[in-house]
Motif scaffolding. Structure first.
Motif, mmCIF file in Angstrom:
data_model
loop_
_atom_site.group_PDB
_atom_site.id
_atom_site.type_symbol
_atom_site.label_atom_id
_atom_site.label_comp_id
_atom_site.label_asym_id
_atom_site.label_seq_id
_atom_site.Cartn_x
_atom_site.Cartn_y
_atom_site.Cartn_z
ATOM 1 N N THR A 189 0.822 -1.214 0.000
ATOM 2 C CA THR A 189 0.000 0.000 0.000
ATOM 3 C C THR A 189 0.855 1.264 0.000
ATOM 4 O O THR A 189 0.438 2.294 -0.532
ATOM 5 N N ALA A 190 2.056 1.184 0.576
ATOM 6 C CA ALA A 190 2.946 2.352 0.575
ATOM 7 C C ALA A 190 3.406 2.684 -0.832
ATOM 8 O O ALA A 190 3.387 3.854 -1.249
ATOM 9 N N TYR A 191 3.834 1.694 -1.579
ATOM 10 C CA TYR A 191 4.271 1.940 -2.959
ATOM 11 C C TYR A 191 3.098 2.343 -3.841
ATOM 12 O O TYR A 191 3.240 3.184 -4.735
ATOM 13 N N LYS A 192 1.932 1.752 -3.598
ATOM 14 C CA LYS A 192 0.750 2.133 -4.379
ATOM 15 C C LYS A 192 0.424 3.604 -4.153
ATOM 16 O O LYS A 192 0.067 4.330 -5.078
ATOM 17 N N GLY A 193 0.558 4.069 -2.912
ATOM 18 C CA GLY A 193 0.242 5.456 -2.610
ATOM 19 C C GLY A 193 1.284 6.430 -3.115
ATOM 20 O O GLY A 193 0.952 7.557 -3.502
ATOM 21 N N ALA A 194 2.548 6.024 -3.138
ATOM 22 C CA ALA A 194 3.618 6.944 -3.498
ATOM 23 C C ALA A 194 3.922 6.984 -4.993
ATOM 24 O O ALA A 194 4.356 8.010 -5.515
ATOM 25 N N ALA A 195 3.693 5.886 -5.700
ATOM 26 C CA ALA A 195 4.085 5.806 -7.102
ATOM 27 C C ALA A 195 3.530 6.935 -7.972
ATOM 28 O O ALA A 195 4.262 7.501 -8.800
ATOM 29 N N PRO A 196 2.242 7.316 -7.832
ATOM 30 C CA PRO A 196 1.713 8.379 -8.706
ATOM 31 C C PRO A 196 2.366 9.739 -8.475
ATOM 32 O O PRO A 196 2.175 10.652 -9.274
ATOM 33 N N LEU A 197 3.113 9.890 -7.394
ATOM 34 C CA LEU A 197 3.715 11.173 -7.071
ATOM 35 C C LEU A 197 5.120 11.330 -7.625
ATOM 36 O O LEU A 197 5.740 12.376 -7.454
ATOM 37 N N LEU A 198 5.613 10.311 -8.291
ATOM 38 C CA LEU A 198 6.931 10.393 -8.906
ATOM 39 C C LEU A 198 6.809 11.040 -10.280
ATOM 40 O O LEU A 198 5.995 10.635 -11.104
ATOM 41 N N SER A 199 7.620 12.045 -10.535
ATOM 42 C CA SER A 199 7.546 12.749 -11.815
ATOM 43 C C SER A 199 8.433 12.113 -12.879
ATOM 44 O O SER A 199 8.149 12.204 -14.077
ATOM 45 N N ASN A 200 9.504 11.443 -12.462
ATOM 46 C CA ASN A 200 10.425 10.816 -13.400
ATOM 47 C C ASN A 200 9.873 9.453 -13.800
ATOM 48 O O ASN A 200 9.649 8.592 -12.964
ATOM 49 N N LYS A 201 9.651 9.249 -15.097
ATOM 50 C CA LYS A 201 9.029 8.000 -15.555
ATOM 51 C C LYS A 201 9.909 6.779 -15.292
ATOM 52 O O LYS A 201 9.396 5.686 -15.074
ATOM 53 N N PHE A 203 11.856 6.381 -12.661
ATOM 54 C CA PHE A 203 11.645 6.048 -11.262
ATOM 55 C C PHE A 203 10.255 5.464 -11.039
ATOM 56 O O PHE A 203 10.061 4.568 -10.209
ATOM 57 N N LEU A 204 9.264 5.986 -11.775
ATOM 58 C CA LEU A 204 7.906 5.477 -11.649
ATOM 59 C C LEU A 204 7.850 4.013 -12.069
ATOM 60 O O LEU A 204 7.223 3.180 -11.406
ATOM 61 N N GLU A 205 8.520 3.693 -13.155
ATOM 62 C CA GLU A 205 8.555 2.303 -13.608
ATOM 63 C C GLU A 205 9.238 1.409 -12.572
ATOM 64 O O GLU A 205 8.786 0.296 -12.293
ATOM 65 N N ALA A 206 10.312 1.932 -11.986
ATOM 66 C CA ALA A 206 11.024 1.163 -10.962
ATOM 67 C C ALA A 206 10.140 0.935 -9.743
ATOM 68 O O ALA A 206 10.109 -0.172 -9.176
ATOM 69 N N ALA A 207 9.415 1.984 -9.334
ATOM 70 C CA ALA A 207 8.527 1.854 -8.178
ATOM 71 C C ALA A 207 7.436 0.829 -8.453
ATOM 72 O O ALA A 207 7.065 0.046 -7.568
ATOM 73 N N ALA A 208 6.927 0.832 -9.685
ATOM 74 C CA ALA A 208 5.907 -0.148 -10.057
ATOM 75 C C ALA A 208 6.478 -1.561 -9.985
ATOM 76 O O ALA A 208 5.801 -2.507 -9.565
ATOM 77 N N GLY A 209 7.738 -1.691 -10.387
ATOM 78 C CA GLY A 209 8.378 -2.995 -10.321
ATOM 79 C C GLY A 209 8.550 -3.473 -8.894
ATOM 80 O O GLY A 209 8.314 -4.656 -8.582
ATOM 81 N N ILE A 210 8.960 -2.565 -8.000
ATOM 82 C CA ILE A 210 9.122 -2.946 -6.594
ATOM 83 C C ILE A 210 7.758 -3.260 -5.970
ATOM 84 O O ILE A 210 7.621 -4.201 -5.194
#
Length: 326
Positions: A189-201, A203-210
């Motif tokens: 739930t932490a990554y789900k909540g934080a991922a949309p707030l990343l501006s760098n694509k 990093f966003l892809e990496a967060a989605a992977g984690i």
């Protein structure tokens, strides 16, 4: 008031707090929305937009915690010093942690070793992505002793050992699974909540992977607990979820997110849904994973439903700009 009292008071006062807490933050595109979503330890920073580095460092703190827990459970030792410091700043200390005897359940031992390797890889990846901006590991408490955070959390949930009054996640493979259960859903739930707030694509892809990996981990833990076929374990997950809900406030979905099948009103399914016998993937009515704000995540890992900047598994707080539960 000691840590146990704070958690228990939070559990008992859950209903009142729901009227006072904000709803889960709305993830909107744009710097203004990003800037308002996180709470800073320094009020002067509250007017500044959160950066990708802030978000990744917040995630890094959580990965430090998970990596240390799993590595100690598997090896009896934690992260190497080369993965805890930052520049001239040494990494913090780890209180507690012990190797689990997995010989009675080698399958759980195999899962534990895989998860430990994954979490160490996450730490290494985030530190590499952040470079010199990576925060050092804060002081971490993963003790299974009577005065440790696991016992405090379990006591509030009502799942401590009836004889010793202690919850030690290193005592045996089943206790280890319940200890892991406390963390894994929170990570998703932490990554789900934080991922949309990343501006760098990137990093966003990496967060989605984690996030996907953390979801795999959570599913392994939930499936293994359910497969043991012990009603008391199913009930324990319900109680732990209720305790987490007492800490993170509104919304209240986590209250019904143990491994027993319940709908979003906390009621056992009926009709076509009556065929469900488990709840391995805790989802909303649209089949989506839930989100938590950074404040809600910190409420849980600090074991404190009130405004706080430290406590629980992070006795001196997390490192970085995002460290308050407010």
């Amino acid at each position: 008031m000691n840590e146990d009292d704070l958690v228990i008071d939070a559990f008992e006062a859950r209903a009142q707090r729901r009227h006072d807490r904000r709803a889960l933050f709305t993830a909107a595109l744009g710097a203004a929305a990003v800037g308002s979503a996180f709470a800073y330890s320094d009020p002067a920073l509250a007017q500044s937009a959160v950066t990708d580095a802030d978000v990744l460092n917040f995630a890094l703190n959580l990965e430090y915690l998970e990596a240390q827990f799993y590595l100690y459970a598997v090896n009896g030792t934690g992260l190497p010093a080369t993965l805890t410091g930052s520049g001239s700043t040494a990494g913090g200390t780890v209180t507690g942690g012990a190797q689990v005897d997995f010989t009675t359940d080698p399958t759980v031992g195999a899962y534990a070793r895989e998860i430990a390797a994954d979490e160490q890889a996450h730490v290494n990846f985030l530190r590499t992505a952040l470079g010199s901006a990576a925060v050092a590991m804060p002081n971490i408490n993963i003790s299974g002793a009577a005065d440790g955070p696991f016992t405090a959390a379990a006591r509030a949930a009502g799942v401590v050992d009836s004889t010793s009054g202690v919850f030690n996640p290193y005592a045996d493979p089943t206790s280890f699974l319940l200890g892991a259960y406390i963390f894994e859903d929170v990570g998703v739930t932490a990554y789900k909540g934080a991922a949309p707030l990343l501006s760098n694509k990137t990093f966003l892809e990496a967060a989605a992977g984690i996030l996907a990996v953390e979801a795999y981990h959570a599913a392994i833990v939930r499936t293994t607990l359910y497969a043991k076929g012990v009603p008391a374990l199913v009930e324990a997950t319900e109680k732990i979820s209720a305790a987490r809900d007492a800490l993170d406030g509104s919304p209240t979905e986590d209250l019904i997110r143990g491994i027993a099948p319940k709908d979003d009103a906390g009621i056992m399914p009926s009709g076509s849904g009556a065929t469900l016998t488990s709840n391995i993937a805790p989802l909303n009515v649209n089949g989506l994973a839930y989100s938590r704000s950074t404040g809600q995540v910190l409420n849980i890992v600090y074991l404190n439903a009130a405004t706080a900047t430290m406590g629980g598994f992070f006795p001196n707080g997390v490192n970085g700009n995002i460290r308050s539960t407010t």
